[in-house]
Design a protein around this motif. Structure first.
Motif: not given
Length: 155
Positions: A28-39
């Motif tokens: 996984v990519d950290n910036y995509l995990v950060e987006r999930l975290k925002h949700i």
């Protein structure tokens, strides 16, 4: 309770992902995990893993987890998130079928709202709760906004 059905490949990674798991999977990519975290932060939703990655999770004895699953679990924990549950195993003919089975198994839960993040379009009767992610790109800011709207009852 709010539920986010999460696919991994094509949502938390994409065509440009270069990080590999211990077992050789595209990670996984950290910036995509950060987006999930925002949700998750904006909604308080629980993550239900709908991805084939759920095959690596041994709930009865986590010491028997596949290394790729542990790597995913640990990455989500690094961002303050956890996998709350997963769709039933073995794999079903479609994600929609598996989600229906999950709802049947959990009919005692008070589910206020739910959303499905996936790059495959096999959701059946749950299409109205589905955000199709472009697997070549992964989770976008627009997808995040739409998911938050779904989960918070704005949509």
């Amino acid at each position: 309770m709010k539920i986010l059905f999460l696919d991994v490949d094509g949502v938390l990674n994409n065509n440009l992902t270069r990080t590999i798991t211990f077992d050789g999977w595209c990670f996984v990519d950290n910036y995509l995990v950060e987006r999930l975290k925002h949700i998750i932060d904006a909604t308080g939703a629980k993550i239900v893993l709908s991805s084939t990655w759920r095959d690596g999770w041994n709930r009865e004895d986590e010491s028997k987890n596949e290394p790729f699953f542990n790597q995913l679990r640990d990455k989500l924990k690094e961002y303050g998130m956890e996998i709350w549950d997963a769709l039933p195993m073995p794999m079903r003919p479609s994600r929609g079928f598996a989600i229906a089975e999950w709802f049947e198994l959990h009919k005692d839960l008070d589910i206020e709202s739910f959303v499905i993040l996936d790059d495959w379009n096999d959701m059946g009767v749950y299409r109205d709760h589905f955000i199709q992610i472009n697997g070549g790109i992964g989770l976008t800011d627009e997808d995040v906004t739409e998911a938050i709207s779904f989960l918070n009852g704005v949509k």
